[in-house]
Design a protein around this motif. Structure first.
Motif, PDB file in Angstrom:
ATOM      1  N   GLY A  94       0.799  -1.218   0.000  1.00  0.00           N
ATOM      2  CA  GLY A  94       0.000   0.000   0.000  1.00  0.00           C
ATOM      3  C   GLY A  94       0.831   1.267   0.000  1.00  0.00           C
ATOM      4  N   GLU A  95       2.049   1.184  -0.517  1.00  0.00           N
ATOM      5  CA  GLU A  95       2.906   2.365  -0.563  1.00  0.00           C
ATOM      6  C   GLU A  95       3.597   2.475  -1.914  1.00  0.00           C
ATOM      7  N   VAL A  96       3.998   3.685  -2.237  1.00  0.00           N
ATOM      8  CA  VAL A  96       4.658   3.981  -3.503  1.00  0.00           C
ATOM      9  C   VAL A  96       6.124   3.555  -3.435  1.00  0.00           C
ATOM     10  N   ASP A  97       6.625   3.014  -4.532  1.00  0.00           N
ATOM     11  CA  ASP A  97       8.053   2.738  -4.653  1.00  0.00           C
ATOM     12  C   ASP A  97       8.692   4.003  -5.208  1.00  0.00           C
ATOM     13  N   ARG A  98       9.152   4.858  -4.318  1.00  0.00           N
ATOM     14  CA  ARG A  98       9.667   6.171  -4.713  1.00  0.00           C
ATOM     15  C   ARG A  98      10.855   6.078  -5.675  1.00  0.00           C
ATOM     16  N   THR A  99      11.690   5.089  -5.473  1.00  0.00           N
ATOM     17  CA  THR A  99      12.847   4.912  -6.347  1.00  0.00           C
ATOM     18  C   THR A  99      12.391   4.629  -7.775  1.00  0.00           C
ATOM     19  N   SER A 100      11.427   3.742  -7.925  1.00  0.00           N
ATOM     20  CA  SER A 100      10.936   3.400  -9.262  1.00  0.00           C
ATOM     21  C   SER A 100      10.210   4.571  -9.906  1.00  0.00           C
ATOM     22  N   VAL A 101       9.415   5.294  -9.129  1.00  0.00           N
ATOM     23  CA  VAL A 101       8.692   6.451  -9.672  1.00  0.00           C
ATOM     24  C   VAL A 101       9.686   7.490 -10.180  1.00  0.00           C
ATOM     25  N   GLN A 102      10.733   7.761  -9.406  1.00  0.00           N
ATOM     26  CA  GLN A 102      11.758   8.725  -9.820  1.00  0.00           C
ATOM     27  C   GLN A 102      12.501   8.233 -11.055  1.00  0.00           C
ATOM     28  N   ARG A 103      12.801   6.959 -11.077  1.00  0.00           N
ATOM     29  CA  ARG A 103      13.542   6.400 -12.207  1.00  0.00           C
ATOM     30  C   ARG A 103      12.719   6.480 -13.488  1.00  0.00           C
ATOM     31  N   VAL A 104      11.411   6.266 -13.401  1.00  0.00           N
ATOM     32  CA  VAL A 104      10.547   6.385 -14.579  1.00  0.00           C
ATOM     33  C   VAL A 104      10.613   7.809 -15.124  1.00  0.00           C
ATOM     34  N   LYS A 105      10.588   8.802 -14.255  1.00  0.00           N
ATOM     35  CA  LYS A 105      10.689  10.197 -14.694  1.00  0.00           C
ATOM     36  C   LYS A 105      12.013  10.435 -15.430  1.00  0.00           C
ATOM     37  N   GLU A 106      13.095   9.933 -14.857  1.00  0.00           N
ATOM     38  CA  GLU A 106      14.416  10.107 -15.475  1.00  0.00           C
ATOM     39  C   GLU A 106      14.493   9.407 -16.833  1.00  0.00           C
ATOM     40  N   LEU A 107      13.956   8.200 -16.894  1.00  0.00           N
ATOM     41  CA  LEU A 107      13.990   7.442 -18.140  1.00  0.00           C
ATOM     42  C   LEU A 107      13.140   8.098 -19.222  1.00  0.00           C
ATOM     43  N   ARG A 108      12.016   8.666 -18.850  1.00  0.00           N
ATOM     44  CA  ARG A 108      11.172   9.370 -19.831  1.00  0.00           C
ATOM     45  C   ARG A 108      11.908  10.585 -20.396  1.00  0.00           C
ATOM     46  N   GLN A 109      12.645  11.287 -19.545  1.00  0.00           N
ATOM     47  CA  GLN A 109      13.428  12.424 -20.030  1.00  0.00           C
ATOM     48  C   GLN A 109      14.538  11.951 -20.957  1.00  0.00           C
ATOM     49  N   THR A 110      15.197  10.864 -20.587  1.00  0.00           N
ATOM     50  CA  THR A 110      16.239  10.293 -21.438  1.00  0.00           C
ATOM     51  C   THR A 110      15.659   9.887 -22.786  1.00  0.00           C
ATOM     52  N   LYS A 111      14.480   9.303 -22.774  1.00  0.00           N
ATOM     53  CA  LYS A 111      13.813   8.883 -24.012  1.00  0.00           C
ATOM     54  C   LYS A 111      13.552  10.093 -24.910  1.00  0.00           C
ATOM     55  N   THR A 112      13.073  11.170 -24.323  1.00  0.00           N
ATOM     56  CA  THR A 112      12.820  12.398 -25.076  1.00  0.00           C
ATOM     57  C   THR A 112      14.115  12.948 -25.669  1.00  0.00           C
ATOM     58  N   ASP A 113      15.164  12.986 -24.856  1.00  0.00           N
ATOM     59  CA  ASP A 113      16.464  13.492 -25.315  1.00  0.00           C
ATOM     60  C   ASP A 113      17.032  12.642 -26.450  1.00  0.00           C
ATOM     61  N   LEU A 114      16.955  11.330 -26.300  1.00  0.00           N
ATOM     62  CA  LEU A 114      17.480  10.436 -27.332  1.00  0.00           C
ATOM     63  C   LEU A 114      16.674  10.539 -28.625  1.00  0.00           C
ATOM     64  N   ALA A 115      15.367  10.642 -28.508  1.00  0.00           N
ATOM     65  CA  ALA A 115      14.531  10.780 -29.701  1.00  0.00           C
ATOM     66  C   ALA A 115      14.915  12.041 -30.474  1.00  0.00           C
ATOM     67  N   ALA A 116      15.191  13.127 -29.765  1.00  0.00           N
ATOM     68  CA  ALA A 116      15.606  14.373 -30.415  1.00  0.00           C
ATOM     69  C   ALA A 116      16.968  14.212 -31.086  1.00  0.00           C
ATOM     70  N   LEU A 117      17.888  13.557 -30.412  1.00  0.00           N
ATOM     71  CA  LEU A 117      19.217  13.328 -30.983  1.00  0.00           C
ATOM     72  C   LEU A 117      19.135  12.468 -32.241  1.00  0.00           C
ATOM     73  N   ILE A 118      18.336  11.424 -32.183  1.00  0.00           N
ATOM     74  CA  ILE A 118      18.185  10.522 -33.327  1.00  0.00           C
ATOM     75  C   ILE A 118      17.516  11.255 -34.495  1.00  0.00           C
ATOM     76  N   ALA A 119      16.525  12.082 -34.197  1.00  0.00           N
ATOM     77  CA  ALA A 119      15.866  12.870 -35.246  1.00  0.00           C
ATOM     78  C   ALA A 119      16.863  13.836 -35.886  1.00  0.00           C
ATOM     79  N   GLU A 120      17.717  14.428 -35.078  1.00  0.00           N
ATOM     80  CA  GLU A 120      18.764  15.330 -35.575  1.00  0.00           C
ATOM     81  C   GLU A 120      19.710  14.582 -36.507  1.00  0.00           C
ATOM     82  N   ALA A 121      20.124  13.394 -36.115  1.00  0.00           N
ATOM     83  CA  ALA A 121      21.016  12.582 -36.948  1.00  0.00           C
ATOM     84  C   ALA A 121      20.331  12.202 -38.254  1.00  0.00           C
ATOM     85  N   ALA A 122      19.067  11.833 -38.185  1.00  0.00           N
ATOM     86  CA  ALA A 122      18.323  11.462 -39.391  1.00  0.00           C
ATOM     87  C   ALA A 122      18.212  12.641 -40.349  1.00  0.00           C
ATOM     88  N   ALA A 123      17.903  13.813 -39.810  1.00  0.00           N
ATOM     89  CA  ALA A 123      17.751  15.012 -40.647  1.00  0.00           C
ATOM     90  C   ALA A 123      19.065  15.395 -41.319  1.00  0.00           C
TER      91      ALA A 123
END
Length: 96
Positions: free
Chosen positions: A49-78
Motif C-alpha cells: 500500500g505504498e509507492v516505490d519512490r525509487t521506481s517512480v523517480q527512475r521512470v521520470k528520469e527514463l522518460r526524459q532520457t527517451k525524449t532526449d534520445l529521440a531528439a538526438l536521433i531525429a537530428e542525426a536522421a535530418a
C-alpha cells in the motif's frame, strides 16, 4: 567467492547504426526499463500500500532520457548521419 568486491564488465551494444535502427534499439531498451520500474511500483502498492519512490523517480528520469534520445536521433536522421553506439554494463558483487 571472496569477501572483497568483484567488478565485471559486459559489452551490451557496440556498433554503427542508421537512425531507424538506433531508435528501435535504444527506445525499446528504455521502454523495457520503464515497464520494469512501473511493475515494481505497482507490486509495492499492491503488497504494501505504498509507492516505490525509487521506481517512480527512475521512470521520470527514463522518460526524459527517451525524449532526449529521440531528439538526438531525429537530428542525426535530418542530417543524414549514422550513430555509433557503445554501451557497457558494469556489475559489482559485494559481500553482505
Amino acid at each position: 567467492m571472496t569477501k572483497e568486491a568483484d567488478t565485471r564488465s559486459y559489452r551490451l551494444i557496440n556498433g554503427v547504426f542508421y537512425p531507424e535502427e538506433a531508435s528501435q534499439l535504444l527506445l525499446t531498451l528504455i521502454e523495457d526499463k520503464i515497464s520494469f520500474h512501473k511493475r515494481n511500483d505497482w507490486s509495492r502498492r499492491e503488497r504494501f500500500g505504498e509507492v516505490d519512490r525509487t521506481s517512480v523517480q527512475r521512470v521520470k528520469e527514463l522518460r526524459q532520457t527517451k525524449t532526449d534520445l529521440a531528439a538526438l536521433i531525429a537530428e542525426a536522421a535530418a542530417a543524414g548521419m549514422k550513430l555509433t553506439i557503445s554501451g557497457n554494463i558494469e556489475i559489482t558483487l559485494t559481500p553482505e
